[in-house]
Design a protein around this motif. Structure first.
Motif, mmCIF file in Angstrom:
data_model
loop_
_atom_site.group_PDB
_atom_site.id
_atom_site.type_symbol
_atom_site.label_atom_id
_atom_site.label_comp_id
_atom_site.label_asym_id
_atom_site.label_seq_id
_atom_site.Cartn_x
_atom_site.Cartn_y
_atom_site.Cartn_z
ATOM 1 N N VAL A 197 8.448 -2.423 -8.927
ATOM 2 C CA VAL A 197 7.376 -1.706 -8.233
ATOM 3 C C VAL A 197 6.056 -2.477 -8.314
ATOM 4 O O VAL A 197 4.990 -1.921 -8.039
ATOM 5 C CB VAL A 197 7.191 -0.281 -8.816
ATOM 6 C CG1 VAL A 197 8.430 0.566 -8.542
ATOM 7 C CG2 VAL A 197 6.910 -0.338 -10.313
ATOM 8 N N LYS A 198 6.135 -3.742 -8.662
ATOM 9 C CA LYS A 198 4.933 -4.550 -8.889
ATOM 10 C C LYS A 198 4.266 -5.021 -7.599
ATOM 11 O O LYS A 198 3.187 -5.605 -7.638
ATOM 12 C CB LYS A 198 5.275 -5.764 -9.752
ATOM 13 C CG LYS A 198 5.750 -5.425 -11.155
ATOM 14 C CD LYS A 198 4.623 -4.836 -11.992
ATOM 15 C CE LYS A 198 5.046 -4.647 -13.438
ATOM 16 N NZ LYS A 198 3.961 -4.054 -14.259
ATOM 17 N N LEU A 224 0.840 -1.193 0.000
ATOM 18 C CA LEU A 224 0.000 0.000 0.000
ATOM 19 C C LEU A 224 0.879 1.249 0.000
ATOM 20 O O LEU A 224 1.889 1.305 0.715
ATOM 21 C CB LEU A 224 -0.915 0.020 1.229
ATOM 22 C CG LEU A 224 -1.956 -1.106 1.263
ATOM 23 C CD1 LEU A 224 -1.489 -2.236 2.176
ATOM 24 C CD2 LEU A 224 -3.297 -0.576 1.766
ATOM 25 N N PHE A 225 0.473 2.238 -0.797
ATOM 26 C CA PHE A 225 1.277 3.444 -0.967
ATOM 27 C C PHE A 225 0.340 4.655 -1.003
ATOM 28 O O PHE A 225 -0.012 5.147 -2.060
ATOM 29 C CB PHE A 225 2.087 3.320 -2.263
ATOM 30 C CG PHE A 225 2.878 4.551 -2.660
ATOM 31 C CD1 PHE A 225 3.112 5.613 -1.797
ATOM 32 C CD2 PHE A 225 3.422 4.633 -3.946
ATOM 33 C CE1 PHE A 225 3.835 6.725 -2.182
ATOM 34 C CE2 PHE A 225 4.157 5.737 -4.348
ATOM 35 C CZ PHE A 225 4.359 6.784 -3.474
ATOM 36 N N PRO A 226 -0.091 5.150 0.181
ATOM 37 C CA PRO A 226 -0.858 6.396 0.206
ATOM 38 C C PRO A 226 0.066 7.558 -0.158
ATOM 39 O O PRO A 226 1.218 7.608 0.290
ATOM 40 C CB PRO A 226 -1.330 6.507 1.659
ATOM 41 C CG PRO A 226 -0.921 5.228 2.328
ATOM 42 C CD PRO A 226 0.172 4.629 1.525
ATOM 43 N N GLY A 227 -0.442 8.487 -0.943
ATOM 44 C CA GLY A 227 0.430 9.587 -1.356
ATOM 45 C C GLY A 227 -0.334 10.766 -1.906
ATOM 46 O O GLY A 227 -1.553 10.886 -1.754
ATOM 47 N N SER A 258 -2.785 8.577 -13.033
ATOM 48 C CA SER A 258 -3.224 7.303 -12.451
ATOM 49 C C SER A 258 -3.089 6.172 -13.460
ATOM 50 O O SER A 258 -2.668 5.059 -13.115
ATOM 51 C CB SER A 258 -4.665 7.407 -11.944
ATOM 52 O OG SER A 258 -5.550 7.717 -12.987
ATOM 53 N N GLN A 259 -3.404 6.443 -14.715
ATOM 54 C CA GLN A 259 -3.311 5.386 -15.735
ATOM 55 C C GLN A 259 -1.871 4.920 -15.931
ATOM 56 O O GLN A 259 -1.603 3.716 -16.009
ATOM 57 C CB GLN A 259 -3.892 5.891 -17.055
ATOM 58 C CG GLN A 259 -5.403 6.047 -17.037
ATOM 59 C CD GLN A 259 -5.950 6.641 -18.320
ATOM 60 O OE1 GLN A 259 -5.226 7.257 -19.115
ATOM 61 N NE2 GLN A 259 -7.248 6.477 -18.536
ATOM 62 N N LYS A 260 -0.943 5.855 -15.988
ATOM 63 C CA LYS A 260 0.454 5.476 -16.186
ATOM 64 C C LYS A 260 0.996 4.739 -14.960
ATOM 65 O O LYS A 260 1.722 3.749 -15.084
ATOM 66 C CB LYS A 260 1.306 6.715 -16.467
ATOM 67 C CG LYS A 260 2.754 6.380 -16.830
ATOM 68 C CD LYS A 260 3.529 7.605 -17.288
ATOM 69 C CE LYS A 260 4.965 7.220 -17.672
ATOM 70 N NZ LYS A 260 5.738 8.406 -18.128
ATOM 71 N N PHE A 261 0.626 5.226 -13.754
ATOM 72 C CA PHE A 261 1.106 4.587 -12.532
ATOM 73 C C PHE A 261 0.579 3.164 -12.427
ATOM 74 O O PHE A 261 1.299 2.240 -12.044
ATOM 75 C CB PHE A 261 0.684 5.409 -11.307
ATOM 76 C CG PHE A 261 1.259 4.914 -10.010
ATOM 77 C CD1 PHE A 261 2.524 5.306 -9.595
ATOM 78 C CD2 PHE A 261 0.534 4.041 -9.208
ATOM 79 C CE1 PHE A 261 3.057 4.846 -8.396
ATOM 80 C CE2 PHE A 261 1.057 3.577 -8.001
ATOM 81 C CZ PHE A 261 2.324 3.972 -7.611
ATOM 82 N N GLU A 262 -0.683 2.976 -12.751
ATOM 83 C CA GLU A 262 -1.268 1.633 -12.701
ATOM 84 C C GLU A 262 -0.624 0.705 -13.713
ATOM 85 O O GLU A 262 -0.439 -0.490 -13.450
ATOM 86 C CB GLU A 262 -2.779 1.713 -12.915
ATOM 87 C CG GLU A 262 -3.514 2.335 -11.747
ATOM 88 C CD GLU A 262 -5.022 2.355 -11.899
ATOM 89 O OE1 GLU A 262 -5.709 2.579 -10.892
ATOM 90 O OE2 GLU A 262 -5.503 2.138 -13.037
ATOM 91 N N ALA A 263 -0.261 1.240 -14.878
ATOM 92 C CA ALA A 263 0.407 0.421 -15.881
ATOM 93 C C ALA A 263 1.794 -0.016 -15.406
ATOM 94 O O ALA A 263 2.231 -1.140 -15.668
ATOM 95 C CB ALA A 263 0.523 1.199 -17.196
ATOM 96 N N LEU A 264 2.461 0.874 -14.659
ATOM 97 C CA LEU A 264 3.807 0.550 -14.155
ATOM 98 C C LEU A 264 3.768 -0.473 -13.029
ATOM 99 O O LEU A 264 4.603 -1.371 -12.955
ATOM 100 C CB LEU A 264 4.485 1.828 -13.635
ATOM 101 C CG LEU A 264 5.048 2.815 -14.659
ATOM 102 C CD1 LEU A 264 5.460 4.105 -13.967
ATOM 103 C CD2 LEU A 264 6.243 2.199 -15.380
#
Length: 541
Positions: free
Chosen positions: A302-303, A280-283, A320-326
């Protein structure tokens, strides 16, 4: 109209609209976790790993030390520290001793620190020893009787006779904390200082029920969260209600491991994710943007990240889309404020997420949109008004400010000051801020604080501060200044002047000199006009 609770028809499957909360405090939840998982790692900080059993003993010892120094139920104890194990120990120990934690931003300069200590009446402060010079400069002007310092390496206050050392207190104190009879609904746990357009910093009174309820509300929203198995990347500042709840309180309540970073630095953050595999990474958006744009992101694993709540500023869809893809994880936007411990809304982890929306209210949280003119008429879906909230996480009021409390808490509803709307599906959207607060990199900045300093400059005739768009920080502080007749100045002169009187994040990054400021017919400066002008300028219009 709110009784229809339109959001319920789209509530995530498995998330209950109503929860029962235990009649317990956060220290009591820690005791339970320590008994169930004594050997599980509670905190990782640099090379240090602290198991739950040891953390609980440290809290018991520090609570005993506080009691021996005279702390009794309802007494305020200030905590001024970066993210570190000592913060966590102090936070729980103050509450266990019956005291109230006074959250102090470690970036505060003397004038800000002096105000909070005097306003709260704190007679003890626990602080990182590097901050001692600022404390020493205001100590005689405040109620402080005891200063307790801790080091994160070489002590900085060696030889100071008038201070106590946390390490020595822990080593010399037997664990025998007082038995306190708490009324969790009414007894205060935290004074969370916030600001306002008046420039007066206000202490939001958060009860034990407030902070426990919010930790459990967030827990339920993290569908799939496994008790005793999660690892929380804890980089949000703990002195802020967002980090306090989504990292510290949520983590402890769920027997999670807190991987603690003292500050946000992208290289350190990525190395930590790669090594400790947080789930979990709240930010805040700036953190996720930095991860997305790191030129060597492919070098890091980072998976492991499953869930992220982004708060404090709007989350762009592309981020959010790019972060979720990573990561393969889920990054959703939420909303909260210091007065609500702080989380009240979030987009579903599973289900429909709406771009630009803060999502739906958490369990036991009810919201409505009220008219902006009088605040007495509830508005239907689609219409814009003031967001009002009722729930177990809503503060008791402002410390020693009954009039201000009465304006904000009306008939059981918190009037947030944020202009919002609700759609036909029960999703909420923040349209604007009734208050003029600037949110830069996740930090709340109140224009009046900065303006008061600018007006102290002998060359300044008028000054107004506004938040202007910034691609990285979300917003940044810009000062619009009218100089006194015959005076000349530079942008750097004004910035340097502010640096000596304000925390670094409040200092204007941009300064514009003008012959006059736009005003209403009664002389009020049109702050919003200046901001809109700046937006058009950046867009090339």
């Amino acid at each position: 109209m709110q009784s229809e609770k339109l959001w319920l028809k789209n509530y995530p499957q498995g998330v209950a609209a109503e929860l029962d909360y235990p009649e317990e405090t956060m220290p009591q939840l820690l005791e339970k976790v320590a008994a169930a998982f004594p050997g599980r790692t509670a905190v990782i900080f640099a090379q240090l790993e602290i198991p739950y059993a040891m953390l609980n003993v440290m809290v018991d010892k520090m609570a005993t030390a506080f009691y021996n120094l005279g702390v009794r139920k309802g007494d305020r104890v200030a905590l001024m520290a970066p993210n570190c194990p000592q913060y966590i120990v102090g936070f729980f120990a103050v509450q266990k001793a019956g005291g109230i934690v006074v959250q102090v931003n470690p970036m505060y300069v003397e004038r800000e620190l002096e105000h909070i200590l005097n306003d709260s009446g704190a007679e003890i402060i626990v602080a990182f020893d590097q901050f001692y010079p600022r404390i020493k400069n205001v100590r005689e002007l405040t109620p402080l009787k005891h200063v307790i310092l801790f080091s994160l390496g070489q002590p900085a206050a060696e030889g100071e006779a008038e201070v106590l050392k946390a390490e020595e207190l822990l080593a010399s104190t037997e664990a025998n904390p007082p038995k306190i009879d708490f009324d969790v609904v009414n007894d205060l746990a935290v004074l969370q200082y916030t600001g306002g357009t008046t420039g007066v910093s206000k202490g939001a009174m958060l009860t034990h029920r407030n902070i426990v309820a919010n930790a459990l509300q967030v827990t339920q929203w993290f569908q799939g969260c496994k008790y005793g198995e999660e690892v929380v990347l804890s980089v949000l500042p703990f002195f802020h209600s967002y980090g306090m709840t989504t990292c510290v309180n949520f983590g402890i309540a769920n027997a999670a491991t807190l991987v603690v970073l003292p500050r946000f630095e992208i290289e350190s953050l990525l190395q930590t994710i790669d090594k400790y595999k947080p789930t979990l990474f709240p930010g805040v958006p700036t953190m996720y943007i930095a991860v997305n744009n790191h030129p060597e992101i492919g070098k890091y694993d980072v998976k492991s990240i499953k869930y992220c709540i982004s708060g404090s500023a709007p989350l762009p869809v592309e981020v959010s889309q790019k972060f979720e893809a990573l990561t393969g994880g889920c990054l959703v936007e939420g909303y909260g404020l210091s007065e609500t411990s702080p989380v009240t809304h979030c987009n579903p982890m599973i289900g429909v997420r709406k771009a630009g929306s803060i999502g739906m209210p958490l369990s036991n949280t009810v919201c409505k949109i009220m008219d902006l003119e009088m605040g007495q008429k509830e508005l239907p879906p689609g219409e814009i008004g003031e967001l009002c909230i009722s729930g177990p996480q809503v503060m008791k009021g402002y410390w020693n400010m009954p009039e201000e409390s009465g304006k904000t808490l009306v008939n059981g509803w918190l009037y947030t000051g944020d202009i919002a709307k609700m759609d036909e599906d029960g999703y909420f959207y923040i349209v604007d801020r009734k208050k003029d607060m600037v949110i830069a990199g996740g930090f709340n900045i109140y224009p009046r604080d900065v303006e008061e300093v600018l007006f102290e400059h002998p060359k300044v005739q008028e000054a107004v501060v506004a938040g202007v768009p910034d691609p990285y920080r979300g917003e940044t502080v810009k000062a619009f200044i009218v100089l006194k007749e015959g005076m000349e100045s530079t942008e750097q002169e004004m910035i340097d002047f502010c640096r000596g009187k304000l925390a670094a994040y409040k200092v204007p990054k941009l300064v514009e000199f003008r012959k006059e400021l736009p005003k209403t017919i009664v002389g009020k400066v049109l702050r919003r006009f200046l901001r809109e002008e700046e937006v058009k300028k950046q867009q090339g219009n």
